[in-house]
Scaffold this motif. Structure first.
Motif, PDB file in Angstrom:
ATOM      1  N   VAL A 119       0.835  -1.210   0.000  1.00 51.86           N
ATOM      2  CA  VAL A 119       0.000   0.000   0.000  1.00 51.86           C
ATOM      3  C   VAL A 119       0.864   1.252   0.000  1.00 51.86           C
ATOM      4  N   ALA A 120       1.966   1.196   0.729  1.00 50.87           N
ATOM      5  CA  ALA A 120       2.839   2.368   0.830  1.00 50.87           C
ATOM      6  C   ALA A 120       3.508   2.718  -0.495  1.00 50.87           C
ATOM      7  N   VAL A 121       3.744   1.718  -1.345  1.00 53.53           N
ATOM      8  CA  VAL A 121       4.457   1.987  -2.600  1.00 53.53           C
ATOM      9  C   VAL A 121       3.523   2.058  -3.807  1.00 53.53           C
ATOM     10  N   ILE A 122       2.225   2.140  -3.585  1.00 54.19           N
ATOM     11  CA  ILE A 122       1.295   2.249  -4.712  1.00 54.19           C
ATOM     12  C   ILE A 122       1.619   3.454  -5.600  1.00 54.19           C
ATOM     13  N   PRO A 123       1.864   4.648  -5.040  1.00 53.49           N
ATOM     14  CA  PRO A 123       2.182   5.797  -5.921  1.00 53.49           C
ATOM     15  C   PRO A 123       3.435   5.554  -6.768  1.00 53.49           C
ATOM     16  N   GLN A 124       4.512   5.054  -6.136  1.00 56.59           N
ATOM     17  CA  GLN A 124       5.751   4.797  -6.888  1.00 56.59           C
ATOM     18  C   GLN A 124       5.525   3.741  -7.972  1.00 56.59           C
ATOM     19  N   THR A 125       4.756   2.706  -7.629  1.00 56.69           N
ATOM     20  CA  THR A 125       4.509   1.631  -8.592  1.00 56.69           C
ATOM     21  C   THR A 125       3.734   2.137  -9.797  1.00 56.69           C
TER      22      THR A 125
ATOM     23  N   MET B 186      16.419  -8.755  -9.561  1.00 56.62           N
ATOM     24  CA  MET B 186      15.820  -8.438  -8.258  1.00 56.62           C
ATOM     25  C   MET B 186      16.379  -9.345  -7.165  1.00 56.62           C
ATOM     26  N   ASP B 187      16.544 -10.610  -7.499  1.00 59.20           N
ATOM     27  CA  ASP B 187      17.104 -11.549  -6.527  1.00 59.20           C
ATOM     28  C   ASP B 187      18.535 -11.146  -6.149  1.00 59.20           C
ATOM     29  N   ILE B 188      19.350 -10.798  -7.144  1.00 63.07           N
ATOM     30  CA  ILE B 188      20.724 -10.371  -6.884  1.00 63.07           C
ATOM     31  C   ILE B 188      20.747  -9.121  -6.024  1.00 63.07           C
ATOM     32  N   ALA B 189      19.913  -8.158  -6.405  1.00 61.82           N
ATOM     33  CA  ALA B 189      19.965  -6.854  -5.755  1.00 61.82           C
ATOM     34  C   ALA B 189      19.307  -6.831  -4.379  1.00 61.82           C
ATOM     35  N   TYR B 190      18.270  -7.637  -4.183  1.00 60.93           N
ATOM     36  CA  TYR B 190      17.508  -7.581  -2.922  1.00 60.93           C
ATOM     37  C   TYR B 190      17.919  -8.690  -1.957  1.00 60.93           C
ATOM     38  N   VAL B 191      18.008  -9.922  -2.464  1.00 65.19           N
ATOM     39  CA  VAL B 191      18.279 -11.067  -1.594  1.00 65.19           C
ATOM     40  C   VAL B 191      19.776 -11.244  -1.349  1.00 65.19           C
ATOM     41  N   GLN B 192      20.562 -11.239  -2.429  1.00 65.15           N
ATOM     42  CA  GLN B 192      21.968 -11.578  -2.289  1.00 65.15           C
ATOM     43  C   GLN B 192      22.819 -10.428  -1.746  1.00 65.15           C
ATOM     44  N   PHE B 193      22.579  -9.207  -2.235  1.00 65.44           N
ATOM     45  CA  PHE B 193      23.461  -8.100  -1.859  1.00 65.44           C
ATOM     46  C   PHE B 193      22.786  -6.992  -1.057  1.00 65.44           C
ATOM     47  N   GLY B 194      21.457  -7.022  -0.945  1.00 65.30           N
ATOM     48  CA  GLY B 194      20.765  -6.015  -0.146  1.00 65.30           C
ATOM     49  C   GLY B 194      20.877  -4.598  -0.699  1.00 65.30           C
ATOM     50  N   ILE B 195      21.040  -4.456  -1.993  1.00 59.97           N
ATOM     51  CA  ILE B 195      21.127  -3.121  -2.597  1.00 59.97           C
ATOM     52  C   ILE B 195      19.761  -2.442  -2.577  1.00 59.97           C
ATOM     53  N   LEU B 196      18.725  -3.176  -2.937  1.00 60.89           N
ATOM     54  CA  LEU B 196      17.378  -2.619  -2.946  1.00 60.89           C
ATOM     55  C   LEU B 196      16.795  -2.606  -1.537  1.00 60.89           C
ATOM     56  N   ASN B 197      16.106  -1.523  -1.188  1.00 60.80           N
ATOM     57  CA  ASN B 197      15.332  -1.526   0.050  1.00 60.80           C
ATOM     58  C   ASN B 197      13.976  -2.171  -0.218  1.00 60.80           C
ATOM     59  N   ASP B 198      13.194  -2.377   0.832  1.00 57.67           N
ATOM     60  CA  ASP B 198      11.906  -3.056   0.680  1.00 57.67           C
ATOM     61  C   ASP B 198      10.985  -2.317  -0.277  1.00 57.67           C
ATOM     62  N   GLU B 199      10.978  -0.978  -0.171  1.00 62.57           N
ATOM     63  CA  GLU B 199      10.083  -0.184  -1.008  1.00 62.57           C
ATOM     64  C   GLU B 199      10.433  -0.334  -2.489  1.00 62.57           C
ATOM     65  N   ALA B 200      11.725  -0.291  -2.802  1.00 62.32           N
ATOM     66  CA  ALA B 200      12.141  -0.419  -4.201  1.00 62.32           C
ATOM     67  C   ALA B 200      11.825  -1.814  -4.737  1.00 62.32           C
ATOM     68  N   PHE B 201      12.047  -2.820  -3.901  1.00 58.99           N
ATOM     69  CA  PHE B 201      11.793  -4.190  -4.333  1.00 58.99           C
ATOM     70  C   PHE B 201      10.321  -4.393  -4.667  1.00 58.99           C
ATOM     71  N   TYR B 202       9.436  -3.954  -3.779  1.00 54.90           N
ATOM     72  CA  TYR B 202       8.010  -4.146  -4.022  1.00 54.90           C
ATOM     73  C   TYR B 202       7.499  -3.270  -5.164  1.00 54.90           C
ATOM     74  N   THR B 203       8.133  -2.131  -5.357  1.00 57.04           N
ATOM     75  CA  THR B 203       7.775  -1.295  -6.504  1.00 57.04           C
ATOM     76  C   THR B 203       8.098  -2.015  -7.805  1.00 57.04           C
ATOM     77  N   LEU B 204       9.272  -2.640  -7.864  1.00 57.30           N
ATOM     78  CA  LEU B 204       9.646  -3.383  -9.063  1.00 57.30           C
ATOM     79  C   LEU B 204       8.740  -4.589  -9.274  1.00 57.30           C
ATOM     80  N   MET B 205       8.404  -5.289  -8.193  1.00 46.34           N
ATOM     81  CA  MET B 205       7.516  -6.443  -8.318  1.00 46.34           C
ATOM     82  C   MET B 205       6.147  -6.015  -8.846  1.00 46.34           C
ATOM     83  N   GLY B 206       5.605  -4.941  -8.274  1.00 46.50           N
ATOM     84  CA  GLY B 206       4.308  -4.443  -8.726  1.00 46.50           C
ATOM     85  C   GLY B 206       4.345  -3.946 -10.158  1.00 46.50           C
ATOM     86  N   THR B 207       5.435  -3.273 -10.508  1.00 43.86           N
ATOM     87  CA  THR B 207       5.588  -2.780 -11.875  1.00 43.86           C
ATOM     88  C   THR B 207       5.666  -3.922 -12.872  1.00 43.86           C
ATOM     89  N   ALA B 208       6.445  -4.954 -12.535  1.00 45.16           N
ATOM     90  CA  ALA B 208       6.554  -6.117 -13.416  1.00 45.16           C
ATOM     91  C   ALA B 208       5.190  -6.780 -13.608  1.00 45.16           C
TER      92      ALA B 208
END
Length: 421
Positions: free
Chosen positions: A316-322, A370-392
């Motif tokens: 819900v928090a990332v709906i605008p960004q998505t 997304m897996d590399i950036a969020y799970v393996q290296f933690g580059i993405l924060n939660d908001e960016a990750f869910y924005t990308l998931m919603g966008t995809a």
């Protein structure tokens, strides 16, 4: 038995998805993705995909891409490369910089912006081609342009991954030898596939291979003739898997190799002297289509949908960004690929828009990034990750919906060209 239970659930969801697709006249792919997301978010399927199901789904996309390539003509594909370079180039640059700029604005972090741009670069060609096939448009010139451009985009995206991921993680600086190695591997892979098609598969192998005793007199048609053609499906599926493994060895997705394998298998190879009254090519094609689009292939799309795990407070928090990112990418992708199709490839207006719509999907490589950036290296924060998931998700839904909505205009254009040509 847990794996078999999950497979039974997935097949039941495929059956239900096909019913909804028939009722709504939309492509089944949309409902396969929805069923996967529904099953994982209701706890019916686990978030961590079972190893058996994961491999089964991987086999599904290999067979799908092989079946699509099997229908194509090699010379048409090569001609399409010359025509589609602009679509691939501009259709990749526009979404990368769009996602990069928007992510940089929202999160003010260059590494997050780089990974967001990278995740949104490559086109989900399998989603588009299956959607086009369900509408009977997969043999059109626009489909060939989409397929060729998407494969070129995948190759380019792998180069970007090799360059940008180490930069974003801080592991290394840009290295010209490293870039050169990636480009060399890409060229070498396609050269190997071309060599197989030109010198090994023909009825009488060409070049130096023709000098080898025994081997020089027997090509793929002789292999397909074993057992009076009863083993043709087994043979070509083995070729598909081996090509997928070769593609993976070179660092590409296995689906790329499977498509290329289907592309170099010609219809004349299936003309078996012992059974002249049987069309082995059409029989094999019928079996491949059934496997690819009815019971193995759909598993891939359901499993793809299970990647969409929703945490509602963050969602819900990332709906605008998505919404902003999805809308911007939708416009940028259709505009860039469509204009390139119109002015560098010579497609008409209706075909160009269809090419733009067909380049919208985001799947395999996007989730890898997304897996590399969020799970393996933690580059993405939660908001960016869910924005990308919603966008995809939004972009993937836009592909079959857009194709269905644009089909009447596209079909009229195709009919007009057929009358004039």
């Amino acid at each position: 038995m847990e794996s078999l239970l999950q497979l039974a659930i997935i097949w039941a969801s495929v059956f239900i998805a096909n019913i909804f697709a028939e009722k709504t006249r939309l492509t089944p792919v949309l409902f396969f993705l929805f069923m996967g997301a529904l099953l994982v978010n209701t706890g019916i399927l686990p978030q961590k995909t079972d190893e058996f199901i994961r491999v089964f789904a991987e086999l599904g996309i290999i067979v799908i891409m092989f079946a699509l390539g099997f229908e194509e003509n090699t010379s048409d594909f090569l001609k399409s490369i010359k025509r589609s370079w602009g679509i691939a180039l501009f259709g990749a640059l526009a979404p990368f910089f769009t996602a990069y700029l928007i992510a940089g604005y929202f999160w003010e972090n260059q590494n997050i912006a780089i990974m967001c741009g990278l995740a949104m670069t490559a086109t989900a060609v399998s989603l588009t081609m299956v959607s086009l096939k369900s509408e009977g448009l997969h043999r059109s010139q626009a489909a060939k342009g989409i397929m060729t451009s998407a494969i070129l985009d995948d190759v380019a995206s792998l180069v970007f991954v090799a360059i940008l991921v180490p930069i974003a993680t801080g592991a290394t600086m840009v290295s010209l030898p490293g870039i050169g190695l990636i480009v060399l591997k890409a060229l070498l892979f396609f050269m190997v596939i071309a060599a197989v098609g030109m010198w090994i598969l023909p009825e009488r192998p060409n070049g130096m291979l023709s000098l080898i005793p025994g081997f020089g007199r027997h090509g793929v048609r002789h292999i397909l003739s074993i057992g009076k053609g009863e083993n043709t499906t087994l043979t070509v599926l083995t070729v598909a898997v081996l090509a997928g493994l070769l593609s993976h060895l070179f660092g590409f997705h296995a689906a790329v190799g499977a498509y290329m394998a289907g592309l170099i298998l010609k219809e004349e190879y299936f003309q078996i002297v012992a059974t002249p009254n049987i069309n082995h090519y059409e029989n094999t094609k019928k079996i491949l289509d059934n496997v690819a689009f009815s019971w193995i292939g759909p598993v891939f799309f359901v499993v793809l949908g299970t990647h969409i795990v929703l945490e509602w407070d963050i969602l819900v928090a990332v709906i605008p960004q998505t919404l902003v990112l999805a809308f911007a990418l939708l416009v940028a992708q259709i505009a860039s690929a469509g204009l390139a199709a119109r002015y560098t490839a010579g497609f008409d207006y209706a075909q160009s828009v269809m090419v733009g719509i067909g380049m919208l999907g985001r799947a395999e490589l996007a989730f890898v990034v997304m897996d590399i950036a969020y799970v393996q290296f933690g580059i993405l924060n939660d908001e960016a990750f869910y924005t990308l998931m919603g966008t995809a998700l939004i972009l993937n839904i836009a592909v079959p919906v857009g194709i269905v909505l644009w089909k009447p205009y596209f079909s009229r254009s195709e009919e007009k060209q057929a009358r004039e040509g």
